[in-house]
Design a protein around this motif. Structure first.
Motif, PDB file in Angstrom:
ATOM      1  N   THR A   1       4.075  -3.408  -5.337  1.00 31.25           N
ATOM      2  CA  THR A   1       2.990  -2.428  -5.422  1.00 31.25           C
ATOM      3  C   THR A   1       1.796  -2.972  -6.202  1.00 31.25           C
ATOM      4  OG1 THR A   1       4.623  -0.666  -5.401  1.00 31.25           O
ATOM      5  CG2 THR A   1       2.426  -0.085  -6.154  1.00 31.25           C
ATOM      6  N   PRO A   2       0.592  -2.843  -5.663  1.00 36.92           N
ATOM      7  CA  PRO A   2      -0.599  -3.212  -6.436  1.00 36.92           C
ATOM      8  C   PRO A   2      -0.840  -2.202  -7.548  1.00 36.92           C
ATOM      9  CG  PRO A   2      -1.238  -2.141  -4.399  1.00 36.92           C
ATOM     10  CD  PRO A   2       0.250  -2.306  -4.331  1.00 36.92           C
TER      11      PRO A   2
ATOM     12  N   LEU B   1       0.834  -1.205   0.000  1.00 35.72           N
ATOM     13  CA  LEU B   1       0.000   0.000   0.000  1.00 35.72           C
ATOM     14  C   LEU B   1       0.869   1.256   0.000  1.00 35.72           C
ATOM     15  CD1 LEU B   1      -2.584   1.678   0.369  1.00 35.72           C
ATOM     16  CD2 LEU B   1      -2.542   1.085   2.791  1.00 35.72           C
ATOM     17  N   GLY B   2       2.014   1.195   0.678  1.00 35.16           N
ATOM     18  CA  GLY B   2       2.934   2.329   0.663  1.00 35.16           C
ATOM     19  C   GLY B   2       3.457   2.634  -0.722  1.00 35.16           C
ATOM     20  N   GLY B   3       3.610   1.606  -1.548  1.00 33.74           N
ATOM     21  CA  GLY B   3       4.006   1.821  -2.935  1.00 33.74           C
ATOM     22  C   GLY B   3       2.922   2.517  -3.727  1.00 33.74           C
ATOM     23  N   ALA B   4       1.668   2.136  -3.457  1.00 34.20           N
ATOM     24  CA  ALA B   4       0.547   2.811  -4.122  1.00 34.20           C
ATOM     25  C   ALA B   4       0.496   4.286  -3.726  1.00 34.20           C
ATOM     26  CB  ALA B   4      -0.764   2.118  -3.741  1.00 34.20           C
ATOM     27  N   LEU B   5       0.681   4.563  -2.440  1.00 36.61           N
ATOM     28  CA  LEU B   5       0.702   5.953  -1.980  1.00 36.61           C
ATOM     29  C   LEU B   5       1.898   6.699  -2.572  1.00 36.61           C
ATOM     30  CD1 LEU B   5      -0.259   5.404   1.770  1.00 36.61           C
ATOM     31  CD2 LEU B   5      -1.749   6.159  -0.100  1.00 36.61           C
ATOM     32  N   ALA B   6       3.024   5.995  -2.722  1.00 37.97           N
ATOM     33  CA  ALA B   6       4.205   6.615  -3.315  1.00 37.97           C
ATOM     34  C   ALA B   6       3.949   6.983  -4.781  1.00 37.97           C
ATOM     35  CB  ALA B   6       5.404   5.672  -3.202  1.00 37.97           C
ATOM     36  N   GLU B   7       3.239   6.128  -5.522  1.00 37.05           N
ATOM     37  CA  GLU B   7       2.903   6.459  -6.910  1.00 37.05           C
ATOM     38  C   GLU B   7       2.040   7.716  -6.967  1.00 37.05           C
ATOM     39  OE1 GLU B   7       1.382   3.540  -9.531  1.00 37.05           O
ATOM     40  OE2 GLU B   7       3.088   2.174  -9.297  1.00 37.05           O
ATOM     41  N   LEU B   8       1.036   7.770  -6.102  1.00 40.03           N
ATOM     42  CA  LEU B   8       0.169   8.947  -6.076  1.00 40.03           C
ATOM     43  C   LEU B   8       0.955  10.190  -5.664  1.00 40.03           C
ATOM     44  CD1 LEU B   8      -2.998   7.289  -4.550  1.00 40.03           C
ATOM     45  CD2 LEU B   8      -2.856   8.352  -6.810  1.00 40.03           C
TER      46      LEU B   8
ATOM     47  N   ASP C   1       5.186 -12.999  -5.771  1.00 37.61           N
ATOM     48  CA  ASP C   1       4.319 -12.104  -5.002  1.00 37.61           C
ATOM     49  C   ASP C   1       3.002 -11.894  -5.752  1.00 37.61           C
ATOM     50  OD1 ASP C   1       3.198 -10.128  -3.427  1.00 37.61           O
ATOM     51  OD2 ASP C   1       4.765  -8.645  -3.825  1.00 37.61           O
ATOM     52  N   ILE C   2       1.886 -12.051  -5.043  1.00 36.33           N
ATOM     53  CA  ILE C   2       0.578 -11.900  -5.686  1.00 36.33           C
ATOM     54  C   ILE C   2       0.101 -10.451  -5.736  1.00 36.33           C
ATOM     55  CG2 ILE C   2      -0.175 -14.222  -5.101  1.00 36.33           C
ATOM     56  CD1 ILE C   2      -1.776 -13.049  -2.793  1.00 36.33           C
ATOM     57  N   VAL C   3       0.621  -9.584  -4.863  1.00 41.46           N
ATOM     58  CA  VAL C   3       0.081  -8.230  -4.761  1.00 41.46           C
ATOM     59  C   VAL C   3       0.243  -7.423  -6.050  1.00 41.46           C
ATOM     60  CG1 VAL C   3       0.222  -6.035  -3.505  1.00 41.46           C
ATOM     61  CG2 VAL C   3       0.248  -8.191  -2.248  1.00 41.46           C
ATOM     62  N   PRO C   4       1.384  -7.532  -6.780  1.00 38.37           N
ATOM     63  CA  PRO C   4       1.513  -6.723  -8.004  1.00 38.37           C
ATOM     64  C   PRO C   4       0.519  -7.067  -9.112  1.00 38.37           C
ATOM     65  CG  PRO C   4       3.672  -7.395  -7.217  1.00 38.37           C
ATOM     66  CD  PRO C   4       2.663  -8.171  -6.426  1.00 38.37           C
ATOM     67  N   ILE C   5      -0.179  -8.213  -9.023  1.00 41.63           N
ATOM     68  CA  ILE C   5      -1.134  -8.542 -10.086  1.00 41.63           C
ATOM     69  C   ILE C   5      -2.569  -8.159  -9.720  1.00 41.63           C
ATOM     70  CG2 ILE C   5       0.343 -10.423 -10.882  1.00 41.63           C
ATOM     71  CD1 ILE C   5      -1.949 -12.338  -9.813  1.00 41.63           C
ATOM     72  N   VAL C   6      -2.739  -7.424  -8.618  1.00 35.64           N
ATOM     73  CA  VAL C   6      -4.076  -7.016  -8.200  1.00 35.64           C
ATOM     74  C   VAL C   6      -4.121  -5.505  -7.990  1.00 35.64           C
ATOM     75  CG1 VAL C   6      -4.594  -9.232  -7.120  1.00 35.64           C
ATOM     76  CG2 VAL C   6      -3.472  -7.472  -5.762  1.00 35.64           C
TER      77      VAL C   6
END
Length: 303
Positions: A204-205, A175-182, A231-236
């Protein structure tokens, strides 16, 4: 860990379902040991973001902080539940301002529910000026980002001025990667022209639709998103829901063995994430925690 597995099931299938747009050609390039070594400091910053805020303030968070001597945190916030932990500071080694975001802690229910919300909405133009309504992002990620955006922007501007630097580096895991993208897109639109923005994310998702991914790619040229093994998270969330990754994928296949994948999110090359993990049932949630070239990331690794 069971909570994180449940989170993945809520995201549903991520890889094998056909993308909403035509697939692009894709190639891979092996990364050298020297290439991989360059990621280590950013991995440690992402790891540190999971640590207690009191330890971040004094930069005494154990191995992660010890690996980054001289870093000067100036803003630390969040509680790891309603607001993800984050910190901003100056890294003299690279003459850059660092912004780091905590990822999902499966013991914190609010964070898990944020990830489980897969609705997409336009970005708030008061935060993202000039961005069209065709750019859509995960509603939960958008709302979580808005909680800290203006505080982080103010601190980044202050540090850029006081340290006379034009460099900003943003990191995060999960989730921190998603926030970092934003944050990378947000800061690119709100900082002075000529600011150099670097983005390094881990596990990162997908954050938004193809229009978001394309816009981020156009605004942040130095972007790497590191995926670890199965890792499954990057595909969702799944591409069938309209979500898409942009460019910059680095896929760790095994220790010391990684490839850089060209192009945006697609399922062409066998060594890249989607083909390696075509569905969540083909993945391993433990790979989400690492090791990323010997470094594990998560609350349990704050020692």
């Amino acid at each position: 860990m069971l909570a994180l597995s449940a989170l993945a099931l809520l995201f549903s299938f991520g890889g094998a379902t056909a993308a909403p747009t035509a697939l692009e050609s894709r190639s891979v390039s092996p990364l050298s040991a020297a290439d991989l070594a360059t990621f280590a400091p950013y991995t440690q910053f992402a790891r540190a973001a999971y640590c207690d805020t009191s330890k971040l303030t004094g930069w005494t968070c154990g191995e992660a902080c010890n690996a980054l001597p001289g870093f000067q945190p100036t803003l630390v916030g969040g509680d790891g539940n309603a607001v993800q932990i984050y910190f901003v500071g100056y890294w003299p080694t690279q003459d850059t301002v660092i912004v780091a975001h905590e990822g999902t802690d499966p013991t914190q229910l609010v964070s898990v529910l944020t990830d489980a919300n897969i609705l997409m909405d336009p970005l708030d133009t008061s935060l993202f000026p000039g961005v069209g309504s065709n750019v859509l992002v995960h509603d939960g990620f958008r709302n979580a980002h808005a909680l800290t955006a203006t505080k982080i922007l103010a601190e980044v501007k202050k540090l850029m001025s006081s340290k006379s630097t034009k460099s900003v580096t943003i990191v995060g895991h999960s989730l921190g990667g998603a926030l970092a993208e934003l944050d990378a897109l947000y800061l690119s639109l709100n900082l002075p022209s000529g600011t150099s923005i670097k983005l390094r994310t881990y596990g990162t998702p997908r954050v938004g639709n193809a229009a978001f991914a394309s816009l981020l790619d156009s605004k942040v040229s130095d972007l790497k998103r590191v995926n670890n093994k199965k890792d499954i998270v990057p595909i969702v969330p799944g591409r069938f829901l309209g979500f898409a990754h942009g460019q910059g994928e680095v896929h760790i296949l095994s220790p010391g063995n990684a490839v850089a994948c060209s192009g945006a999110d697609n399922a062409v090359d066998a060594q890249c994430q989607i083909q390696t993990v075509p569905t969540i049932f083909d993945g391993n949630v433990l790979d989400h925690l690492g090791p990323y070239e010997g470094i594990n990331i998560g609350t349990i690794f704050c020692t």
